[in-house]
Enzyme design. Structure first.
Site, PDB file in Angstrom:
ATOM      1  N   LYS A   1       1.063  -1.352   0.358  1.00 11.82           N
ATOM      2  CA  LYS A   1      -0.097   0.224  -0.195  1.00 11.82           C
ATOM      3  C   LYS A   1       1.280   1.183  -0.269  1.00 11.82           C
ATOM      4  CE  LYS A   1      -1.630   3.337   1.903  1.00 11.82           C
ATOM      5  NZ  LYS A   1      -1.555   3.907   1.571  1.00 11.82           N
TER       6      LYS A   1
ATOM      7  N   GLU B   1      10.111   2.337  10.238  1.00 15.27           N
ATOM      8  CA  GLU B   1      10.984   2.891   9.372  1.00 15.27           C
ATOM      9  C   GLU B   1      10.511   4.134   9.691  1.00 15.27           C
ATOM     10  OE1 GLU B   1      13.835   1.954   9.287  1.00 15.27           O
ATOM     11  OE2 GLU B   1      14.273  -0.285   8.926  1.00 15.27           O
TER      12      GLU B   1
ATOM     13  N   CYS C   1      14.354  10.751   6.005  1.00 11.88           N
ATOM     14  CA  CYS C   1      14.318  10.530   6.587  1.00 11.88           C
ATOM     15  C   CYS C   1      15.070  10.840   7.374  1.00 11.88           C
ATOM     16  CB  CYS C   1      14.022   9.048   7.357  1.00 11.88           C
ATOM     17  SG  CYS C   1      14.540   8.176   6.542  1.00 11.88           S
TER      18      CYS C   1
ATOM     19  N   GLU D   1      10.812  17.149  13.547  1.00 18.08           N
ATOM     20  CA  GLU D   1      11.023  16.466  11.670  1.00 18.08           C
ATOM     21  C   GLU D   1      10.499  17.765  11.006  1.00 18.08           C
ATOM     22  OE1 GLU D   1       9.525  13.112   9.932  1.00 18.08           O
ATOM     23  OE2 GLU D   1      11.325  12.820   9.219  1.00 18.08           O
TER      24      GLU D   1
END
Ligand code: NAD
Length: 494
Positions: free
Chosen positions: A178, A253, A287, A386
């Site tokens: 997905k 992750e 990331c 972030e």
């Protein structure tokens, strides 16, 4: 425009609901495709197909040489269409074309790499273990884990999917993928490539759709043995909560706020080059992006000057245009988030050295200038959270101990980097970093042969390398008692 199909049980099909959503080119803000909007019923059909393929379809028992042959067919299929897929990725995601080509090349390599690994593991066979009792002959076997649900993000739409699909297929698992609703199209092409190979039907399935409508039912489906997730911390937490209900394996992750420590004995030009590679590549939507830079005070001012000077030279524009180094942010939503973070940085007392706005020559598209903040207070939101955009925060430090403390003072622990002429110091700092990836005298080079993943809130488990293969296996011990021996605890002679 006909919406792209789902791929379930070896067939391209429309979603049960017939619904679709728009794919928007972030450089022009124009709709350029429609994507099939899968939901719970499609996920259920895909998971059942994957379950059948695993339980009765023979894929887990297929010899590794045959699995490897098919993985190499997929690698070849990607290579044959590499330019076309790279262009799709640019249109969908915005990244500069040379970066998209790099991603597609890495994706093909990843299939080849795990083809080799499947063969190597089968050749190695079970691992014998001496249990200290000669009557026993014990061994450890790795078996395919089962049905995998893979939920992936938009920043490397094809590559993040491949990091899961390639090792899962190599290990003998079946899979339902997905991808992110923001960038689904390269994964639809992956399905077309896989369809043209000899992979048995049902082993690989693709359901495009939104997180709540397709991602959630996949992470909650009782027939899924493992959910392999890459994305944000809040969604990762939901995936893990869903997995806890049925005791399902998860790998996560997640995000990062990765520090780069630059000591004053470093070559400033090289430091600036690696900082820029760390924060402007892929528009900073990485990331492991080099988003916090700690510079020893003696080098602080000269490094900032050079960083700002070079950041201003970066060519911003449409990813397909020649010489572009920074494309648009992926979507309006992400663009707004990045702009809000920049406003917050200024409000919290950080000094905006360069950037911080839309480039003047670009009226359309979600473009943000390469942005450098200096003197960022340690408690500031932009220092801790972030941003996922081309925004780097820089601050000075005085001692090695201070640098290590400040670098580790984060809820994240995905990556870290250190630069110094003194290699002993580099090793010391590398050892002290609470992060799954540490780069010395560089930042970001990523190799399929090495494990990828984070400490703390950056995730659970590892992708890539041998760890990334073993993550799609179960471990079985087989303990054999010598049939001619006697146990004799209750019944003498038995
Ligand atoms: P996201 O969490 O919004 O979405 C990731 C995926 O989860 C998408 O496919 C989305 O549709 C799906 N999703 C959303 N809600 C869901 C739900 N309730 N249940 C199940 N699935 C759901 O993240 P994103 O914005 O696509 O990606 C950016 C994030 O990913 C950043 O935080 C980044 O750091 C992280 N990331 C991490 C790595 C890594 O290797 N550690 C790599 C790339 C991106």
């Amino acid at each position: 425009m006909e919406p792209t199909p789902l791929y379930i049980d070896g067939a391209f099909v429309a979603p049960v609901s017939g619904a679709s959503f728009e794919a928007i080119d972030p450089a022009t803000e124009e709709v350029f495709a429609h994507v099939g909007a899968g939901a719970a019923a499609d996920i259920d059909a895909a998971v059942r197909a994957a379950r059948r393929a695993f339980d009765t379809g023979g894929w887990p028992a297929t010899p590794a040489t045959e699995r490897a042959r098919i993985l190499r067919q997929i690698a070849e299929g990607i290579r044959a269409r590499a330019d076309e897929i790279a262009l799709i990725e640019v249109r969908d995601n915005g990244k500069p074309l040379p970066e998209a080509k790099w991603d597609v090349g890495d994706a093909a390599f990843c299939f080849d790499y795990y083809a080799d690994m499947a063969e190597a593991f089968e050749a190695k066979g079970d691992t014998a273990v001496d249990v200290g009792d000669a009557r026993f002959d014990a061994s450890i076997r790795r078996e395919p884990l089962g049905v995998v649900g893979a939920i992936t993000p938009w920043n490397y739409p094809l590559l993040m999917a491949v990091w899961k699909v390639a090792p899962a297929l190599a290990a003998g698992c079946s899979i339902v993928l997905k991808p992110s609703e923001l960038c689904s199209l390269s994964c639809v092409e992956l399905a077309r490539i896989i369809d043209a190979t000899d992979l048995p039907k049902g082993v690989f399935n693709l359901v495009t759709g939104t997180g709540p409508d397709a991602g959630a039912p996949l992470s909650e489906h009782p027939m899924v043995d493992k959910v392999a997730f890459t994305g944000s911390v809040p969604t990762g937490s939901k995936v893990m909560t869903a997995a806890a209900r049925d005791i399902r394996t998860v790998s996560l992750e997640l995000g990062g706020k990765s520090p780069f420590i630059v000591f004053a004995d470093s070559d400033i030009e090289k430091a600036v080059e690696w900082i820029m590679f760390g924060i402007f590549w892929n528009q900073g939507q990485v990331c492991s992006a080099t988003s916090r830079v700690l510079v020893e005070r003696a080098a602080y001012a000269p490094l900032l000057d050079r960083l700002a000077e070079e950041a201003r030279k970066i060519t911003v524009g449409r990813g397909t245009d020649e010489g572009i180094l920074l494309g648009p942010i992926v979507s309006k939503g992400q663009y707004d988030k990045v702009m809000a973070a920049i406003a917050r940085g200024t409000k919290d007392g950080a000094r905006l050295v360069t950037g911080g706005a839309r480039p003047q020559h670009l009226n359309h598209g979600y473009f943000v200038e390469p942005t450098v903040f200096a003197d960022v207070p340690a408690g500031a939101w932009i220092w801790k959270e972030e941003i996922f955009g081309p925004v780097v925060c820089v601050a000075p430090f005085d001692t090695e101990g201070d640098a290590i403390r400040e670098a580790n003072d984060s809820r994240y622990g995905l990556a870290a980097a250190v630069m110094s002429d003194d290699l002993d110091r580099c090793e010391r700092v590398a050892g002290a970093m609470r992060a799954g990836i540490v780069w010395v005298n560089c930042s970001q080079p990523t190799f399929a042969q090495l494990p990828w993943g984070g400490y703390k809130a950056s995730g659970i488990g590892r992708e890539l390398g041998e760890a990334g293969y073993l993550a799609f296996t179960e471990t079985k011990q087989i303990t054999r008692f010598d049939k001619d021996e006697t146990w004799g605890w209750y019944i003498k002679g038995a």
